[in-house]
Design an enzyme around this catalytic site. Structure first.
Site: not given
Ligand code: NOJ
Length: 761
Positions: A293
């Site tokens: 993430d």
């Molecule tokens: C953080 C989020 O937790 C995740 O779900 C998302 O896909 C990513 N950022 C990318 O934007």
């Protein structure tokens, strides 16, 4: 370990080839694909291989002048060297093409890029939030909604969505429950599959994009519902509740996973070999790749797990995180770690192969510009057919929670209707939090939807603002806790009306990532507004717009009709109006329990019985309860009414005992004793009464949606076999234990018919 990994990988490719890929139009066999990928990896330098593992965010003017300084300049240089495998947040054919051109035409090996984006419930045309879609229990509609999102996103150059989020969520305080399928692993698994099939299709065209099952794993179990917080759960909950939708995602052919921000039992998920290497890539033979993430590799330092970024990189790659999203850990440190012997080059090869294989399967090596067709982009984005898809999905997502005085459906003429609430006119909130590419003010508001019915006299008053100003990403939504200046106007309109429709709930930016709430009642002064209006007119239809279950006990006790309308996307107002006026008979069922009180959270239907489920001596205190609140929820899982009326009778079992290789059938008769036709989701639950690891009081094991005309009856049957009774046992494996069970069938988890059966030797 590594050998096992490689064997697992090969097995994964073979499994995928014989199952999912068999239906696909891919020209590769597992063997020919492996040959291609291996040949390419042989040509790559260590730095180029690490480059494939590197993902950069693309917020700079990619078609403008070459960036000269800062992170943008570094990203640009890395791109030209072939040290980038994927970009995120680049959208629009022009921008995607510009970057793809650099990767394909200006780097040594010309490897195309993956372009990722959060296409969570639509790109420009927005579907209901995933929690709302899940309330439809309509897998075909959910699949169609995902397919529409993929088509629209694919048209603007995006070839990878960071969806579906398959985290089973039990805690309504956690803002991201809006992005999931609710609290049940069985329903969540089917929805995961539907959404993945919708996004990925058969990869044959630019209407199909790569899906990503996230967040692996345990993210929704953050302590106290606070986003990013610590997660500490046992093996039984992990395997029986959290992991099943992820496994279903692998079985559905998903080719990417995203790990999660949280630590799980002391080890950050990003650096967790048990999750990523043992379970995902080992036991499940997942052939795709894992992306971290955003910054989660870097954050292992804050967790107190890695001492610096270099060690974060070492732990993450060794644990099975293949791609680094915006931590700069792999690009800056992996080569050195390989040279020092702390990371085996074979692991880099494995990660690069997983990513390259996915690029081959997406067709990017055949045509790197597969998703870059300007004419297709212009013809596709926002096209009118999409409106039908999202309207259909929105209607199916609505849940009728209460309708005691038959206020609903509304009469179509001769009535004075007062519409009250800031959300009734809000054209942005229904788009929810994940509307990265959708413009503000593009949802049909309920005010607009109601106006399409012209037979009544419609008046509107805002009553009270939900937020003091339009929240701007990435800032907090500031709730209006003081301004009641609009109350009087609302009260005056209500006094003159036959029926008041009040639209209350959460602003779109009050749920989603980092939008946890400690109080899950109606935000701000809205509860006061509701009571003030009720004091002058009791004929209220309360329409809730929200991204999570709300605790609204006063409303449940006093307001005659309550409609759960979530955040329903672009066609929100039309969908709600059609339900209010009876042109669409609601059939949604809650995918998540609604508490009476935030203090009950986490509250979920598939809880354990405890040693003291009731007072041994009536009236005494020593049992599992609160002394100031009931145990029961406000609205149970699976609950939802209809303008039709369904009655369940005549439950039958084909046998009361069965053996391992046998099956039994359970059937009920469902009758529509109402005046209109309607759809009902008939739900099957079981309870394993005694087991070596305690089992929940109920577990959803099947459902069927039926449609019945007035006075029509239908027999609905479900088959029970040994497999259906399996669980992750105290022996750390999936197995069925012989013994006594109960089976329940009904229209929600709290009102069912039941019978007993036994699985015998
Ligand atoms: C953080 C989020 O937790 C995740 O779900 C998302 O896909 C990513 N950022 C990318 O934007």
């Amino acid at each position: 370990m590594i050998k096992k990994q490689i064997l697992g990988l090969l097995l994964g490719v073979i499994l995928q080839t014989t199952s999912v890929w068999a239906q696909n139009k891919t020209k590769y066999t597992a063997v020919s694909l492996d040959k291609k990928v291996s040949a390419l990896v042989k040509k790559m330098t260590l730095e180029e291989k690490i480059g494939q593992l590197n993902q950069y965010n693309g917020f700079w003017d990619v078609t403008g002048p070459k960036p000269q300084e800062g992170k943008a300049a570094k990203k640009y240089e890395d791109l030209k060297k072939g040290y980038v495998g994927s970009m995120l947040n680049v959208k629009g054919v022009k921008d995607v093409r510009a970057l793809q051109k650099i990767a394909v035409e200006e780097t040594r090996l010309g490897i195309p890029l993956l372009f990722g984006f959060d296409v969570i419930h639509g790109y420009k045309t927005i579907s209901p939030i995933p929690l709302a879609e899940s309330a439809s229990w309509d897998l075909e509609a959910i699949k169609a909604s995902a397919a529409m999102a993929a088509e629209e996103a694919g048209a603007v150059g995006i070839n990878w969505t960071f969806a579906p989020m398959v985290d089973v969520g039990r805690d309504a305080r956690w803002g991201r429950v809006m992005e999931g399928a609710g609290e049940d692993p069985y329903l969540g698994s089917l929805i995961a599959k539907a959404r993945i099939e919708g996004f990925q299709g058969d990869f044959s065209s630019n209407k199909n994009i790569l899906a990503c099952a996230k967040h692996f794993a345990g993210y929704a179990f953050s302590e106290a519902g606070r986003d990013y917080n610590t997660v500490d759960i046992g093996e039984a909950v992990l395997h029986n509740i959290v992991l099943p939708p992820f496994k279903a995602a692998v079985e559905a052919g998903v080719l990417s996973f995203m790990n999660s921000f949280n630590e799980l039992n002391g080890v950050p998920a990003t650096g967790n070999p048990y999750l990523q290497r043992k379970i995902l890539k080992g036991d499940w033979a997942f052939p795709g790749f894992v992306v971290s993430d955003w910054g989660s590799i870097l954050e292992m330092q804050n967790h107190g797990y890695a001492k610096d970024l270099k060690q974060s990189a070492e732990f993450a790659i060794n644990a099975g995180s293949d791609m680094d999203m915006e931590s700069y850990a792999y690009i800056d440190h992996l080569a050195e770690l390989v040279r020092e012997g702390k990371v085996k080059e074979s692991l880099i090869d494995d990660a690069a192969k997983r990513i390259l294989r996915t690029k081959f399967l997406l067709g990017l090596f055949d045509d790197p510009y597969k998703y870059c067709d300007e004419a297709h982009e212009a013809a596709t984005v926002g096209k009118s057919e999409f409106q039908n898809t999202v309207l259909d999905m929105a209607k199916k997502s609505i849940v009728l929670l209460k309708n005691t005085n038959d206020l609903l459906p509304l009469q179509k003429s001769g009535k004075k209707i007062a519409l009250i609430g800031a959300l009734a006119a809000d054209k942005t909130s229904p788009l929810g939090n994940w509307r990265l590419a959708a413009d503000e003010n593009t949802a049909v508001s309920l005010l607009e939807g109601m106006k399409t019915y012209s037979g009544n006299e419609l008046t509107y008053a805002q009553g009270a603002l939900v937020v003091t100003e339009q929240p701007k990403f990435p800032f907090e939504a500031l709730v209006n806790t003081t301004d009641k200046s609009g109350f009087q106007e609302a009260i005056d309109l209500a006094k003159k009306a036959d029926v008041v429709v009040m639209v209350l709930g959460e602003h779109g930016m009050q749920s989603g990532e980092a939008r946890s709430r400690a109080d899950i009642g109606l935000p701000g002064v809205q509860q006061e507004l509701l009571e003030a209006v009720y004091a002058v007119n009791k004929n209220i239809v309360l329409v809730l717009q929200n991204g999570r279950p709300l605790a609204i006990p006063w409303a449940d006790e006093n307001i005659p009709s309550i409609v759960e309308a979530w955040q329903l996307g672009t066609q929100s107002g039309n969908a709600i109006a059609q339900v209010l006026y009876g042109d669409y008979n609601p059939s949604g069922k809650l995918p998540m329990t609604f508490p009476r009180n935030v203090g009950q959270v986490p509250i979920y239907y598939n809880h354990k019985n405890t040693g003291r489920p009731y007072a041994l001596d009536p009236g005494t205190v020593f049992w599992s309860h609160y002394n100031d609140e009931k145990n029961a929820p406000l609205y149970p899982f699976g609950f939802g009414l209809s303008y039709a009326k369904f009655e369940y009778s005549d439950m039958k079992l084909s046998a009361a005992t069965f053996k391992s290789n046998e099956k039994i059938e359970v059937s009920v008769t469902v009758t529509n004793s109402g005046k209109v036709a309607g759809k009902e989701v008939v739900q099957l639950y079981i309870r394993d009464l005694v087991a070596t690891g305690t089992r929940p009081v109920l577990e959803l094991k099947g459902f069927e949606m039926i449609e019945l005309q007035p006075n029509e009856s239908k027999k609905v049957s479900f088959t029970i076999d040994e497999k259906l009774l399996e669980f992750y046992s105290a022996n750390n494996k999936w197995e069925t234990e012989k013994g006594d069970f109960k089976v329940f069938v009904g229209g929600n988890s709290a009102q069912t018919l039941q019978a007993d059966f036994q699985l015998v030797q």
